[in-house]
Design a protein around this motif. Structure first.
Motif, short mmCIF file in Angstrom:
data_model
loop_
_atom_site.label_atom_id
_atom_site.label_comp_id
_atom_site.label_asym_id
_atom_site.label_seq_id
_atom_site.Cartn_x
_atom_site.Cartn_y
_atom_site.Cartn_z
N ALA A 34 35.10 42.81 31.25
CA ALA A 34 36.36 42.27 31.75
C ALA A 34 36.86 43.10 32.93
CB ALA A 34 37.41 42.25 30.65
N ALA A 35 37.60 42.42 33.80
CA ALA A 35 38.36 43.08 34.86
C ALA A 35 39.83 42.91 34.51
CB ALA A 35 38.05 42.46 36.21
N ASP A 36 40.52 44.03 34.24
CA ASP A 36 41.94 44.01 33.89
C ASP A 36 42.75 44.60 35.04
OD1 ASP A 36 41.72 43.06 31.10
OD2 ASP A 36 40.67 44.96 30.79
N THR A 37 43.82 43.93 35.42
CA THR A 37 44.62 44.39 36.55
C THR A 37 46.10 44.45 36.18
OG1 THR A 37 44.90 42.14 37.42
CG2 THR A 37 42.99 43.39 38.19
N ARG A 38 46.83 45.28 36.91
CA ARG A 38 48.29 45.35 36.75
C ARG A 38 48.94 45.58 38.12
NH1 ARG A 38 49.09 49.95 34.06
NH2 ARG A 38 50.15 51.11 35.70
N LEU A 39 49.85 44.70 38.49
CA LEU A 39 50.65 44.83 39.70
C LEU A 39 52.09 45.03 39.28
CD1 LEU A 39 50.88 44.66 42.81
CD2 LEU A 39 51.23 42.18 42.53
N GLU A 40 52.66 46.18 39.64
CA GLU A 40 53.98 46.54 39.11
C GLU A 40 54.93 46.91 40.24
OE1 GLU A 40 55.81 49.74 35.89
OE2 GLU A 40 53.79 48.92 35.65
N GLY A 41 56.18 46.43 40.11
CA GLY A 41 57.22 46.74 41.09
C GLY A 41 57.90 48.06 40.79
N ARG A 75 50.20 41.10 34.93
CA ARG A 75 48.96 41.63 34.38
C ARG A 75 47.96 40.49 34.21
NH1 ARG A 75 51.64 45.60 29.71
NH2 ARG A 75 53.37 46.33 31.05
N GLY A 76 46.74 40.75 34.62
CA GLY A 76 45.72 39.71 34.58
C GLY A 76 44.43 40.20 33.94
N THR A 77 43.67 39.26 33.39
CA THR A 77 42.37 39.55 32.78
C THR A 77 41.38 38.46 33.17
OG1 THR A 77 43.29 40.73 30.88
CG2 THR A 77 41.09 39.81 30.63
N LEU A 78 40.21 38.88 33.59
CA LEU A 78 39.09 37.97 33.85
C LEU A 78 37.90 38.53 33.07
CD1 LEU A 78 37.71 35.61 35.34
CD2 LEU A 78 37.33 37.17 37.25
#
Length: 296
Positions: free
Chosen positions: A226-233, A208-211
């Motif tokens: 903010a740009a919030d992202t989630r990459l999940e397996g 999970r990332g935040t910019l």
């Protein structure tokens, strides 16, 4: 005779050192309004927060098999700085959740969710007072504190209706915070590695990332984007992979911060899903959020 003694006693009283107190802005040397978890650390800082979130998601392998979940959640948090470089935090979630299936069957549950404990170590700052650049390491875990919810017949509710995973889920990450006049910036990345919990289910590992950038033209209020992202397996049950819900999703998150009094910050905003690359049939609603933060 008593007058000289009284004068001497008054002089000694004035010379006696006492513990001084100051607002958080004075202690850290920066007037930037900050949300919980992004504040500048200084020894002895104690911060309390209450955050409300409302959100929903409809997901499944296909539209015909999708279930709908709605949740209202309040996080009660405390963060304490025992050392100038170390921040310890705990978050207790209070949740109410409703799950509705295609057949219109409904499950409801409420209570305390999984408590989160964390530590943030600031390993670099460009100067001790009013720093412009902070780099931190973050580590913690979500603990299986949520009780198992059951229906009126004593049978456990479905996994989607439960308020916690029933597992210990550790996480670790790194964050950078920058301050430049009326502007401030946050960049963070955190990895989560869930373990097995209820019904031998294990959630997928995620990053999970935040910019974020914040502009504060006045002492009392600020705008944050903010740009919030989630990459999940893939998750799995009994070792069988489940692809539904895995993949990538990105949110655009505008917020307004307002300080009505010294050491208090009110934050309100929304997380809008703008890029959905999740597997299966997944429809994420915007996440409404409001928070109250107070420094003691």
């Amino acid at each position: 005779m008593w007058k000289p003694c009284l004068a001497l006693a008054a002089a000694l009283l004035l010379l006696t050192p006492v513990k001084a107190s100051a607002c958080a802005t004075c202690a850290c040397g920066d007037p930037t309004l900050t949300s919980m978890g992004t504040e500048q650390p200084f020894a002895g800082r104690l911060r309390l927060a209450s955050t409300m979130r409302a959100w929903g998601i409809t997901s499944g392998a296909s539209q015909d098999s999708a279930i709908s979940l709605r949740e209202l959640r309040m996080d009660v948090s405390a963060a304490y700085v025992p050392l100038p470089w170390l921040t310890l935090a705990v978050t207790v979630p209070l949740q109410t959740r409703t799950v509705r299936e295609v057949s219109l069957a409904r499950e409801r549950g409420w209570g305390i969710g999984d408590v989160e404990v964390s530590a943030r170590a600031t390993f670099f700052r460009d100067r001790n007072f009013a720093p412009n650049h902070l780099f931190s390491l973050i580590a913690g875990a979500e603990l299986p504190t949520a009780r198992t919810l059951k229906d009126t017949q004593g049978r456990p509710l479905s996994l989607d209706a439960q308020l916690g995973s029933g597992s210990v889920d550790p996480f670790a990450g790194v964050a950078y915070t920058g301050f430049q006049d009326a502007w401030s910036f946050l960049v963070s990345a955190t990895g989560y590695l869930p373990t097995r919990g209820r019904e031998d289910f294990r959630g997928g590992a995620s990053l999970r990332g935040t910019l974020a950038a914040q502009y504060q033209p006045k002492a009392r209020w600020a705008l944050r984007l903010a740009a919030d992202t989630r990459l999940e397996g893939n998750s799995d049950t009994l070792g069988v992979a489940e692809t539904e819900g895995s993949g990538f999703i990105g949110f655009l998150s505008p917020d307004v911060l307002f300080s009505p009094t010294t050491d208090m910050v009110i934050q309100a905003g929304v997380r809008v899903p703008v890029l959905n690359r999740l597997n299966g049939y997944v429809r994420q609603t915007p996440i409404l959020q409001a928070a109250l933060v107070y420094d003691l």
